[in-house]
Design a protein around this motif. Structure first.
Motif, mmCIF file in Angstrom:
data_model
loop_
_atom_site.group_PDB
_atom_site.id
_atom_site.type_symbol
_atom_site.label_atom_id
_atom_site.label_comp_id
_atom_site.label_asym_id
_atom_site.label_seq_id
_atom_site.Cartn_x
_atom_site.Cartn_y
_atom_site.Cartn_z
ATOM 1 N N MET A 137 0.627 -1.288 0.037
ATOM 2 C CA MET A 137 0.150 -0.029 -0.054
ATOM 3 C C MET A 137 0.883 1.255 0.137
ATOM 4 O O MET A 137 0.490 1.963 -0.603
ATOM 5 C CB MET A 137 -0.916 -0.022 1.245
ATOM 6 N N GLU A 138 2.055 1.100 0.699
ATOM 7 C CA GLU A 138 2.795 2.134 1.003
ATOM 8 C C GLU A 138 3.312 2.557 -0.517
ATOM 9 O O GLU A 138 3.746 3.948 -0.980
ATOM 10 C CB GLU A 138 4.084 2.130 1.774
ATOM 11 N N LEU A 155 2.175 2.244 -3.412
ATOM 12 C CA LEU A 155 1.179 2.913 -4.025
ATOM 13 C C LEU A 155 0.816 4.344 -4.061
ATOM 14 O O LEU A 155 0.956 5.232 -4.788
ATOM 15 C CB LEU A 155 -0.299 2.112 -4.074
ATOM 16 N N GLU A 156 1.040 4.462 -2.517
ATOM 17 C CA GLU A 156 0.895 6.189 -2.187
ATOM 18 C C GLU A 156 1.996 6.678 -2.663
ATOM 19 O O GLU A 156 1.919 7.977 -3.096
ATOM 20 C CB GLU A 156 0.661 5.981 -0.851
ATOM 21 N N SER A 157 3.156 6.023 -2.494
ATOM 22 C CA SER A 157 4.615 6.816 -3.029
ATOM 23 C C SER A 157 4.437 7.294 -4.530
ATOM 24 O O SER A 157 4.817 8.420 -4.892
ATOM 25 C CB SER A 157 5.675 5.946 -2.714
ATOM 26 N N LYS A 158 3.990 6.256 -5.480
ATOM 27 C CA LYS A 158 3.836 6.338 -6.784
ATOM 28 C C LYS A 158 2.778 7.689 -6.969
ATOM 29 O O LYS A 158 2.745 8.292 -7.850
ATOM 30 C CB LYS A 158 3.309 5.206 -7.518
ATOM 31 N N PHE A 159 1.628 7.570 -6.254
ATOM 32 C CA PHE A 159 0.620 8.433 -6.251
ATOM 33 C C PHE A 159 1.171 9.865 -6.304
ATOM 34 O O PHE A 159 0.896 10.740 -6.982
ATOM 35 C CB PHE A 159 -0.636 8.227 -5.540
ATOM 36 N N VAL A 160 1.803 10.043 -4.971
ATOM 37 C CA VAL A 160 2.399 11.410 -4.823
ATOM 38 C C VAL A 160 3.523 11.678 -5.649
ATOM 39 O O VAL A 160 3.707 13.192 -6.125
ATOM 40 C CB VAL A 160 3.172 11.243 -3.347
ATOM 41 N N ILE A 169 -11.708 4.766 -7.360
ATOM 42 C CA ILE A 169 -10.476 5.277 -6.749
ATOM 43 C C ILE A 169 -9.530 5.857 -7.817
ATOM 44 O O ILE A 169 -8.927 6.939 -7.609
ATOM 45 C CB ILE A 169 -9.689 4.309 -5.771
ATOM 46 N N ASN A 194 -8.050 9.438 -8.504
ATOM 47 C CA ASN A 194 -6.852 9.815 -8.603
ATOM 48 C C ASN A 194 -6.460 10.741 -10.134
ATOM 49 O O ASN A 194 -5.839 11.544 -10.066
ATOM 50 C CB ASN A 194 -5.892 8.565 -8.763
#
Length: 111
Positions: free
Chosen positions: A1-2, A4-9, A81, A85
């Motif tokens: 999950m982390e 995906l969050e890192s890629k999103f940011v 989601i 995004n």
């Protein structure tokens, strides 16, 4: 999950700075061209910043058709989601282009 969050940011940051760079770079290089043909560079920079804004957003998100196609597939596939995004990505590009335009207005003192 982390991951995906890192890629999103990181994607948000990239979209912001791509749009920001297109506005600043396009206006600065365009002003050189305007100066070479005898037009006032500061006024030209201000005009260019307004006309380049939509193109900076489109370039940052990778083209209109890809973004709209991805948006449609996500929406019809029920992946809200991904829709969220895509909206955030577009807003990040819009903020980058707007920030670039504000800096150009500050440099040129045009309103």
């Amino acid at each position: 999950m982390e991951m995906l969050e890192s890629k999103f940011v990181s994607t948000i940051i990239i979209y912001f700075f791509v749009a920001f760079g297109i506005i600043l770079g396009g206006c600065l290089i365009g002003a050189i061209g305007m100066m070479l043909i005898g037009k006032p560079p500061f006024f030209s920079m201000h005009q260019l910043s307004k006309s380049l804004k939509i193109w900076a957003i489109v370039a940052a998100i990778g083209g209109t058709f890809d973004a709209i196609n991805h948006f449609e597939r996500s929406f019809l596939g029920g992946s809200f989601i991904e829709v969220f995004n895509q909206i955030i990505y577009i807003i990040a590009a819009l903020l980058g282009a707007n920030t670039g335009q504000v800096i150009i207005q500050w440099i040129t003192q045009e309103e």
